[in-house]
Design an enzyme around this catalytic site. Structure first.
Site, PDB file in Angstrom:
ATOM      1  N   LYS A 129       0.952  -1.375   0.146  1.00  0.00           N
ATOM      2  CA  LYS A 129       0.071   0.015  -0.053  1.00  0.00           C
ATOM      3  C   LYS A 129       0.863   1.394  -0.003  1.00  0.00           C
ATOM      4  O   LYS A 129       0.553   2.269  -0.957  1.00  0.00           O
ATOM      5  CB  LYS A 129      -0.984   0.021   1.256  1.00  0.00           C
ATOM      6  CG  LYS A 129      -1.493   1.241   1.580  1.00  0.00           C
ATOM      7  CD  LYS A 129      -2.203   1.006   3.048  1.00  0.00           C
ATOM      8  CE  LYS A 129      -2.560   2.395   3.497  1.00  0.00           C
ATOM      9  NZ  LYS A 129      -1.626   3.073   4.059  1.00  0.00           N
ATOM     10  N   ASN A 130       1.701   1.201   0.908  1.00  0.00           N
ATOM     11  CA  ASN A 130       2.455   2.308   1.089  1.00  0.00           C
ATOM     12  C   ASN A 130       3.504   2.857   0.050  1.00  0.00           C
ATOM     13  O   ASN A 130       4.395   3.848  -0.141  1.00  0.00           O
ATOM     14  CB  ASN A 130       3.218   2.555   2.535  1.00  0.00           C
ATOM     15  CG  ASN A 130       2.170   2.609   3.544  1.00  0.00           C
ATOM     16  OD1 ASN A 130       1.064   2.745   3.122  1.00  0.00           O
ATOM     17  ND2 ASN A 130       2.658   2.707   4.892  1.00  0.00           N
TER      18      ASN A 130
ATOM     19  N   CYS B 244      -6.338   7.848   8.738  1.00  0.00           N
ATOM     20  CA  CYS B 244      -6.312   7.363  10.165  1.00  0.00           C
ATOM     21  C   CYS B 244      -6.213   8.129  11.216  1.00  0.00           C
ATOM     22  O   CYS B 244      -5.183   9.082  11.178  1.00  0.00           O
ATOM     23  CB  CYS B 244      -5.192   6.290  10.173  1.00  0.00           C
ATOM     24  SG  CYS B 244      -6.058   4.458   9.503  1.00  0.00           S
TER      25      CYS B 244
ATOM     26  N   ARG C 208      -1.291  14.697  12.474  1.00  0.00           N
ATOM     27  CA  ARG C 208      -0.585  14.270  11.216  1.00  0.00           C
ATOM     28  C   ARG C 208      -0.430  15.602  10.369  1.00  0.00           C
ATOM     29  O   ARG C 208      -0.910  16.138   9.367  1.00  0.00           O
ATOM     30  CB  ARG C 208      -1.609  13.499  10.162  1.00  0.00           C
ATOM     31  CG  ARG C 208      -2.026  12.057  10.860  1.00  0.00           C
ATOM     32  CD  ARG C 208      -1.033  11.165  11.081  1.00  0.00           C
ATOM     33  NE  ARG C 208      -0.469  10.485   9.971  1.00  0.00           N
ATOM     34  CZ  ARG C 208      -1.016   9.428   9.571  1.00  0.00           C
ATOM     35  NH1 ARG C 208      -1.956   8.737   9.921  1.00  0.00           N
ATOM     36  NH2 ARG C 208      -0.591   8.892   8.315  1.00  0.00           N
ATOM     37  N   PRO C 209       0.459  16.372  10.905  1.00  0.00           N
ATOM     38  CA  PRO C 209       0.907  17.555  10.135  1.00  0.00           C
ATOM     39  C   PRO C 209       1.511  17.254   9.066  1.00  0.00           C
ATOM     40  O   PRO C 209       2.163  16.357   8.945  1.00  0.00           O
ATOM     41  CB  PRO C 209       1.684  18.412  11.258  1.00  0.00           C
ATOM     42  CG  PRO C 209       2.322  17.498  11.962  1.00  0.00           C
ATOM     43  CD  PRO C 209       1.167  16.302  12.094  1.00  0.00           C
TER      44      PRO C 209
ATOM     45  N   ASP D 276       3.657  19.999   7.803  1.00  0.00           N
ATOM     46  CA  ASP D 276       4.880  20.990   7.798  1.00  0.00           C
ATOM     47  C   ASP D 276       6.377  20.876   7.308  1.00  0.00           C
ATOM     48  O   ASP D 276       6.474  21.795   6.599  1.00  0.00           O
ATOM     49  CB  ASP D 276       4.821  21.670   9.114  1.00  0.00           C
ATOM     50  CG  ASP D 276       5.357  20.548  10.138  1.00  0.00           C
ATOM     51  OD1 ASP D 276       5.015  19.275  10.252  1.00  0.00           O
ATOM     52  OD2 ASP D 276       6.324  20.802  11.188  1.00  0.00           O
ATOM     53  N   LEU D 277       6.505  19.642   7.560  1.00  0.00           N
ATOM     54  CA  LEU D 277       7.704  19.176   7.038  1.00  0.00           C
ATOM     55  C   LEU D 277       7.651  19.158   5.382  1.00  0.00           C
ATOM     56  O   LEU D 277       8.728  19.705   4.564  1.00  0.00           O
ATOM     57  CB  LEU D 277       8.254  17.869   7.393  1.00  0.00           C
ATOM     58  CG  LEU D 277       8.523  17.779   9.093  1.00  0.00           C
ATOM     59  CD1 LEU D 277       8.606  16.420   9.383  1.00  0.00           C
ATOM     60  CD2 LEU D 277       9.730  18.742   9.606  1.00  0.00           C
TER      61      LEU D 277
ATOM     62  N   ASP E 177       3.650   0.369  12.463  1.00  0.00           N
ATOM     63  CA  ASP E 177       2.348  -0.262  11.633  1.00  0.00           C
ATOM     64  C   ASP E 177       2.175  -1.477  12.010  1.00  0.00           C
ATOM     65  O   ASP E 177       1.307  -2.397  11.462  1.00  0.00           O
ATOM     66  CB  ASP E 177       2.508   0.067   9.977  1.00  0.00           C
ATOM     67  CG  ASP E 177       1.935   1.527   9.562  1.00  0.00           C
ATOM     68  OD1 ASP E 177       1.670   2.322  10.401  1.00  0.00           O
ATOM     69  OD2 ASP E 177       2.132   1.744   8.278  1.00  0.00           O
TER      70      ASP E 177
ATOM     71  N   ILE F  71       6.243   7.172  17.245  1.00  0.00           N
ATOM     72  CA  ILE F  71       6.004   7.645  15.892  1.00  0.00           C
ATOM     73  C   ILE F  71       4.633   8.530  16.052  1.00  0.00           C
ATOM     74  O   ILE F  71       4.730   9.647  15.664  1.00  0.00           O
ATOM     75  CB  ILE F  71       6.076   6.702  14.746  1.00  0.00           C
ATOM     76  CG1 ILE F  71       7.096   5.759  14.601  1.00  0.00           C
ATOM     77  CG2 ILE F  71       5.827   7.461  13.452  1.00  0.00           C
ATOM     78  CD1 ILE F  71       8.504   6.574  14.443  1.00  0.00           C
TER      79      ILE F  71
ATOM     80  N   ARG G 140      -9.022  -0.413   3.589  1.00  0.00           N
ATOM     81  CA  ARG G 140      -8.207   0.548   3.182  1.00  0.00           C
ATOM     82  C   ARG G 140      -6.490  -0.053   3.141  1.00  0.00           C
ATOM     83  O   ARG G 140      -6.072   0.406   2.158  1.00  0.00           O
ATOM     84  CB  ARG G 140      -8.025   1.748   4.276  1.00  0.00           C
ATOM     85  CG  ARG G 140      -9.257   2.482   4.319  1.00  0.00           C
ATOM     86  CD  ARG G 140      -9.056   4.107   5.010  1.00  0.00           C
ATOM     87  NE  ARG G 140      -7.922   4.612   4.638  1.00  0.00           N
ATOM     88  CZ  ARG G 140      -6.962   5.196   5.269  1.00  0.00           C
ATOM     89  NH1 ARG G 140      -7.359   5.522   6.530  1.00  0.00           N
ATOM     90  NH2 ARG G 140      -5.981   5.894   4.926  1.00  0.00           N
TER      91      ARG G 140
END
Ligand code: UD1
Length: 420
Positions: A22-23, A117, A122-123, A125-126, A305, A327, A397
Site C-alpha cells: 500500500k505505502n 487514520c 498528522r501535520p 509542515d515538513l 504499523d 512515531i 483501506r
C-alpha cells in the site's frame, strides 16, 4: 454496515502470496503525474486506498485503468485541473503525496489537508518547508494547501525529523527541479526505496537510495515505464502474527524477509519458530509466547504499523510485554478493544503494558484504524468463540480481501452486513 465475523481458536495453516505494498503503490501512483507517457504498474493491491487515489486522479482528468487484479495503466497527460477533490483527499493521509509531483510537473497544486487514520496529529509542515526550500510559494488556509512555483530549483533540505511522507514528496518534487537537491535525514523505509527505484526507472537521477542522505540531480522530464510494486511488509507481518497467535503454521511467499528483520527478530525472541528463505517466511506458532520490550522507530527499527498486531500477540504472552510508541502520539485506540477480548492491556503516555492472559474470549469490537483492525483480527482468530469486528472500512483501506485471504489459511472468518 459490514462486519467481520470470526470464530476463533483454529490454528492457521497454509501459504499465501504477498500483495504489493500500500505505502509504495500510493506514492508511485502519485509519481506517475511526473511521467510524460503511459505508466504500467503491476502488483497494485486491491485496497480501498488505491481506489480512492484512482478516484482523485480520475477527477483531475487523468486516465487510470484498474480492475483490482494488480495491473494498473495510468496516463496523466490528460490532466485538466491541479486541484484535488476535497471529499476524496479527506479519506486518507497519503493523498498529500500528489502535491510534490503536481508542483514539479505543473507548477501548481491545491490539495486539502489530508484525512485518514486517527493516529494523533498528522501535520504536513515538513512537506511544506521542503517545497518552500525548492522555491515554491505555499499558502495554507481554510483547510487547503495551495503551492505554486514557476520552476522548482535544487536546494539543501535537512528534515528536522524523519518523515516518510515529507521524504517522498520532496524526493518526487526534486526529480525535475533545476539543478541538484540534497535531502538529509531522510526516511529509509523500503517503500521509499521502491518509490526511488520507480523514479529512477522513469529517468530520474537519484544517488544514495536507502541512505539518510540522497542527492537528486534534476532532469527535464520523466518518461513512462512498466514497474512492479514491492511486497507489503506490513501485510506480511500481520499474517505472520496471525499464524503465531493461533499456534499455526503459515508461509508467506513472494516477500522480502530483509524488510521485516526487526519483526522477525522480535518473533524469535518471543519463542516463535521461523524459517526464512530468500523470498518467503514460514512461521510456526509456539507456546509459551515469551514477553519482550520494544519501541517503534523509523526503518530499520520496529515499525509503528506493526505495533498493534504485536500487542495482540503479547496478550497471550507468558509475562509482561511493553511496547513504546515513538512515531504517532494517538496510536492507542485499539487497546480498549483488545481489553474487550479479554486482554490485559494498559496505556500510559507512549507505553503500552501488556500482561499476558491464558485465553482471549470472542466479543464485539470496533477497528479504529487500519492496523488496529489487523490487530483485532489476529486477536479474534485466537479468541475462544465468536467475535464481530466493525470498522471494516478501515481494514479494507490496507488489507486486500482479508477474510478471503485468511479463509485460505483455514480461518473461520466471513463478512456480513448488519443493521445498526
Ligand atoms: C507513513 C505511512 C504510515 C506509517 C508512517 C510511519 C504511508 C501512506 N503511510 O505515514 O503507514 O505509519 O509513515 O512509518 O506511507 N510529521 C510531522 N510533520 C510532517 C510530517 C510528519 O510532524 O510534515 C510527524 C508525524 O506526525 C509523525 C512522524 O512525523 O509523528 C512520522 O510521520 P511520517 O513518517 O511522515 O508518516 P506518514 O508519511 O504520515
Amino acid at each position: 454496515m459490514a462486519r467481520l465475523v470470526v470464530h476463533g481458536g483454529t490454528p492457521l495453516h497454509g501459504s499465501l502470496e504477498a500483495n504489493g505494498a500500500k505505502n509504495a503503490a500510493l506514492p508511485i501512483m502519485a509519481a506517475a503525474l511526473l511521467a510524460k507517457g503511459k505508466v504500467t504498474l503491476r502488483r497494485v493491491p486491491n485496497i480501498s486506498d488505491v481506489w480512492t487515489l484512482t478516484g482523485i486522479l480520475k477527477a483531475m482528468g487523468c486516465k487510470v485503468e484498474y480492475d483490482g487484479t494488480g495491473l494498473m495503466e495510468l496516463d496523466t497527460s490528460t490532466l485538466t485541473t491541479t486541484k484535488a477533490p476535497d471529499h476524496l483527499v479527506r479519506k486518507m493521509n497519503a493523498s498529500f503525496d500528489i502535491m510534490g509531483p503536481l508542483l514539479a510537473a505543473y507548477g501548481e497544486g491545491e490539495v486539502s489537508l489530508p484525512g485518514g487514520c486517527n493516529l494523533g496529529s498528522r501535520p504536513v509542515d515538513l512537506h511544506i518547508a521542503g517545497f518552500r526550500k525548492l522555491g515554491a510559494e505555499v499558502n495554507s488556509q481554510k483547510g487547503f494547501v495551495r503551492a505554486t512555483a514557476k520552476k522548482l530549483h535544487g536546494a539543501h533540505i535537512l528534515f528536522p525529523k524523519v518523515s516518510v511522507g515529507a521524504t517522498k514528496n520532496c524526493l518526487m518534487a526534486a526529480t525535475v527541479a533545476d539543478g541538484e537537491t540534497v535531502l538529509e535525514n531522510c526516511a529509509r523505509e523500503p517503500e521509499i526505496i521502491d518509490l526511488a527505484n520507480f523514479l529512477i526507472a522513469m529517468g530520474a537521477k537519484i544517488h544514495g537510495v536507502g541512505r539518510q542522505k540522497m542527492r537528486v540531480t534534476g532532469v527535464k522530464q520523466l518518461h513512462g515505464i512498466d514497474y512492479s510494486v514491492v511486497a507489503d511488509r506490513i501485510e506480511v507481518g500481520t499474517y505472520l502474527i496471525a499464524g503465531a497467535i493461533t499456534g499455526g503454521d503459515v508461509t508467506i511467499l513472494g516477500c522480502v524477509p530483509e524488510h521485516l528483520s526487526s519483526l522477525l527478530d522480535l518473533l524469535k525472541e518471543m519463542g516463535q519458530e521461523l524459517t526464512i528463505n530468500e523470498d518467503s517466511i514460514r512461521i510456526q506458532g509456539r507456546r509459551p509466547i515469551t514477553p519482550i520490550s520494544v519501541s517503534t522507530e523509523p526503518y530499520p527499527g520496529f515499525p509503528t504499523d506493526l505495533h498493534p498486531q504485536l500487542v495482540a500477540l503479547a496478550t497471550l504472552g507468558s509475562g509482561t510485554t511493553t511496547v513504546t510508541e515513538n512515531i504517532f502520539n494517538g496510536r492507542f485506540m485499539y487497546a480498549m478493544e483488545l481489553v474487550r477480548l479479554g486482554g490485559d492491556v494498559r496505556v500510559s503516555h507512549r507505553d503500552v503494558v501488556i500482561r499476558g492472559v491464558k485465553q482471549l474470549d470472542g466479543a464485539p469490537v470496533d477497528a479504529p484504524d487500519i492496523r488496529a483492525g489487523g490487530a483485532l483480527v489476529c486477536a479474534a482468530l485466537a479468541a475462544h468463540g465468536e467475535s464481530t469486528i466493525s470498522g471494516v472500512n478501515f481494514i479494507d483501506r490496507g488489507y486486500q480481501e482479508i477474510e478471503k485471504r485468511l479463509s485460505l489459511l483455514g480461518a473461520k472468518i466471513t463478512r456480513a452486513d448488519f443493521e445498526d
